[in-house]
Write a protein that holds these residues in place. Sequence first.
Motif, PDB file in Angstrom:
ATOM      1  N   MET A   1      39.249  37.109  43.198  1.00 14.10           N
ATOM      2  CA  MET A   1      39.329  38.421  43.829  1.00 14.10           C
ATOM      3  C   MET A   1      40.627  39.123  43.442  1.00 14.10           C
ATOM      4  O   MET A   1      40.628  40.294  43.074  1.00 14.10           O
ATOM      5  CB  MET A   1      39.251  38.294  45.351  1.00 14.10           C
ATOM      6  N   HIS A   2      41.726  38.398  43.492  1.00 12.15           N
ATOM      7  CA  HIS A   2      43.009  39.012  43.143  1.00 12.15           C
ATOM      8  C   HIS A   2      43.069  39.390  41.666  1.00 12.15           C
ATOM      9  O   HIS A   2      43.693  40.390  41.305  1.00 12.15           O
ATOM     10  CB  HIS A   2      44.171  38.097  43.550  1.00 12.15           C
TER      11      HIS A   2
ATOM     12  N   PHE B   1      44.274  46.040  38.165  1.00  9.35           N
ATOM     13  CA  PHE B   1      43.620  47.064  37.356  1.00  9.35           C
ATOM     14  C   PHE B   1      44.652  48.002  36.762  1.00  9.35           C
ATOM     15  O   PHE B   1      45.831  47.961  37.115  1.00  9.35           O
ATOM     16  CB  PHE B   1      42.597  47.842  38.202  1.00  9.35           C
ATOM     17  N   HIS B   2      44.219  48.842  35.875  1.00  8.12           N
ATOM     18  CA  HIS B   2      45.074  49.858  35.256  1.00  8.12           C
ATOM     19  C   HIS B   2      45.157  51.054  36.209  1.00  8.12           C
ATOM     20  O   HIS B   2      44.159  51.709  36.468  1.00  8.12           O
ATOM     21  CB  HIS B   2      44.484  50.285  33.905  1.00  8.12           C
TER      22      HIS B   2
ATOM     23  N   LEU C   1      39.893  52.920  45.406  1.00 11.23           N
ATOM     24  CA  LEU C   1      38.564  52.338  45.174  1.00 11.23           C
ATOM     25  C   LEU C   1      38.620  51.168  44.200  1.00 11.23           C
ATOM     26  O   LEU C   1      37.948  50.152  44.405  1.00 11.23           O
ATOM     27  CB  LEU C   1      37.600  53.400  44.657  1.00 11.23           C
ATOM     28  N   LEU C   2      39.411  51.301  43.145  1.00 17.63           N
ATOM     29  CA  LEU C   2      39.515  50.227  42.161  1.00 17.63           C
ATOM     30  C   LEU C   2      40.061  48.942  42.780  1.00 17.63           C
ATOM     31  O   LEU C   2      39.704  47.847  42.351  1.00 17.63           O
ATOM     32  CB  LEU C   2      40.394  50.654  40.982  1.00 17.63           C
TER      33      LEU C   2
ATOM     34  N   HIS D   1      38.128  43.765  46.479  1.00 18.46           N
ATOM     35  CA  HIS D   1      38.641  43.119  47.687  1.00 18.46           C
ATOM     36  C   HIS D   1      37.485  42.826  48.652  1.00 18.46           C
ATOM     37  O   HIS D   1      37.361  41.713  49.172  1.00 18.46           O
ATOM     38  CB  HIS D   1      39.686  44.017  48.350  1.00 18.46           C
ATOM     39  N   HIS D   2      36.627  43.800  48.869  1.00 19.59           N
ATOM     40  CA  HIS D   2      35.512  43.606  49.799  1.00 19.59           C
ATOM     41  C   HIS D   2      34.425  42.714  49.202  1.00 19.59           C
ATOM     42  O   HIS D   2      33.792  41.939  49.935  1.00 19.59           O
ATOM     43  CB  HIS D   2      34.951  44.960  50.247  1.00 19.59           C
TER      44      HIS D   2
END
Length: 79
Positions: free
Chosen positions: A44-45, A50-51, A61-62, A67-68
Amino acid sequence: RDLVEGMHGDMHGDTHSQHHDMFMGCGKLNLDQTKDYIQTNMDMHMRMSFHWTGNPGVDFLLGMIPHHQGGEYVILILS
């Protein structure tokens, strides 16, 4: 930006090795359920790395989608 770098270190570095060395707790680490939980948490991590776009809504959102999704995977492990 300083806050993010302070929490995650050099975001241009090797994120795999950063998360590979992440302390995941102590106790009954040899149990299959614990190993599955730790692996799911690490995955998950990794997906949350992300960029950054500079757009707060997109960046939120990214980070939150994986995470969810990770939370859903943990529920499967615990059930």
